[in-house]
Design an enzyme around this catalytic site. Sequence first.
Site, short mmCIF file in Angstrom:
data_model
loop_
_atom_site.label_atom_id
_atom_site.label_comp_id
_atom_site.label_asym_id
_atom_site.label_seq_id
_atom_site.Cartn_x
_atom_site.Cartn_y
_atom_site.Cartn_z
N GLY A 119 0.84 -1.18 0.00
CA GLY A 119 0.00 0.00 0.00
C GLY A 119 0.88 1.24 0.00
N TYR A 120 0.29 2.35 -0.37
CA TYR A 120 1.03 3.60 -0.53
C TYR A 120 0.55 4.63 0.47
CZ TYR A 120 3.10 1.47 -4.51
OH TYR A 120 3.81 0.60 -5.30
N LEU A 121 1.49 5.10 1.30
CA LEU A 121 1.23 6.19 2.24
C LEU A 121 1.27 7.51 1.50
CD1 LEU A 121 3.53 4.76 5.00
CD2 LEU A 121 1.05 4.98 5.18
#
Length: 157
Positions: free
Chosen positions: A30-32
């Site tokens: 996932g991408y912050l």
Amino acid sequence: MENMEIERKFLVKKIPDNLDTYERIDMIQGYLNTDPVVRVRKENDDYVLTYKGSGLLSHSEYNLPLNKEAFEHLLKKCDGIIISKSRYKIPLKNNLTAELDIFKGDLDSLKLVEVEFDSVEEADNFTPPEWFGEDVTTDGRYHNSYISKYGLLKWRY
């Protein structure tokens, strides 16, 4: 750990035979943040936080180890699509390795292959095998960070 990543990315024309004979890594990521890229990833039983600098063919990359609890905590804070895929490491000529990503879930129609190189010159001189499709290295829509934010093949306006 910092390194310079030089890679080319391709669509996949045909899945190689005997895929189950190659090393497989199951991933959840996932991408912050997507600009700059800050990603959390589970690779089998390992957990990593990654920062990627700008660039398409080459960019700086920093990887820091995480534990399971930190990964799960940060994954809840990610925006957009959580990407799940299996990566197969397939040996190529000249001691290169094709990393074939077969995506899962809503992205299961997507199959990409990347090859990392020691130099830009080596990347420029690479001749892909027959099973590779179109070179999408410079098409930002095929970067996982873009896909996590916008889904498949949508243009930013």
